[in-house]
Design a protein around this motif. Structure first.
Motif: not given
Length: 154
Positions: A114-127
């Motif tokens: 779950y944490a790994r998925n959220h880190i990946s999403n944060l990076a993507s949403f951050g551009g």
């Protein structure tokens, strides 16, 4: 009848009650300038775990994952992402060593995807490009931590 009661009290049970975010942060202090450079990151990942008993049989386990991504060969921070992924686990019938193994290895291993998925999403949403963190051997990390604690006592 008393024998059945005794047998039931020796049974072990483990159940995941809830998974949730405790804290999430994302910081990209050098945007938009960093988007102009070639994407060659150096990724530093730091993990920490904690467990707190919240009732007779319930524990909160928190896995903190910090990813600091730098431009390779520089001190330029591309972004820092931090996730505290938490869960409530019901644990009953385990001895102290069993509870320690569950809290220090098994539970964080359940929270990590779950944490790994959220880190990946944060990076993507951050551009930024998707950030895929490697799997983690929490059993080995727990063993290392226990050996280090033992060495410090000697």
């Amino acid at each position: 009848m008393a024998k059945e009661s005794l047998e039931q009290s020796n049974e072990q049970s483990f159940e995941l009650q809830k998974i949730y975010h405790k804290k999430v942060t994302f910081d990209a202090p050098n945007t938009p300038a960093v988007f102009l450079d070639e994407w060659k990151p150096a990724v530093n990942v730091d993990l920490n775990t904690s467990a707190n008993r919240i009732s007779d049989t319930n524990y909160e386990v928190v896995l903190g994952v910090t990813c600091k991504v730098l431009a390779t060969g520089t001190d330029t921070v591309l972004f820092t992402a931090y996730v505290e992924q938490a869960g409530v686990f019901e644990v009953d019938g385990y001895d102290e060593a069993g509870v320690m193994a569950l809290m220090g290895s098994f539970c964080p291993a359940q929270l990590y995807p779950y944490a790994r998925n959220h880190i990946s999403n944060l990076a993507s949403f951050g551009g930024f490009p998707q950030l895929l963190l490697a799997p983690v051997d929490f059993d080995a990390l727990l063993e290392d931590a226990m050996e280090q604690a033992e060495d410090e006592l000697l």
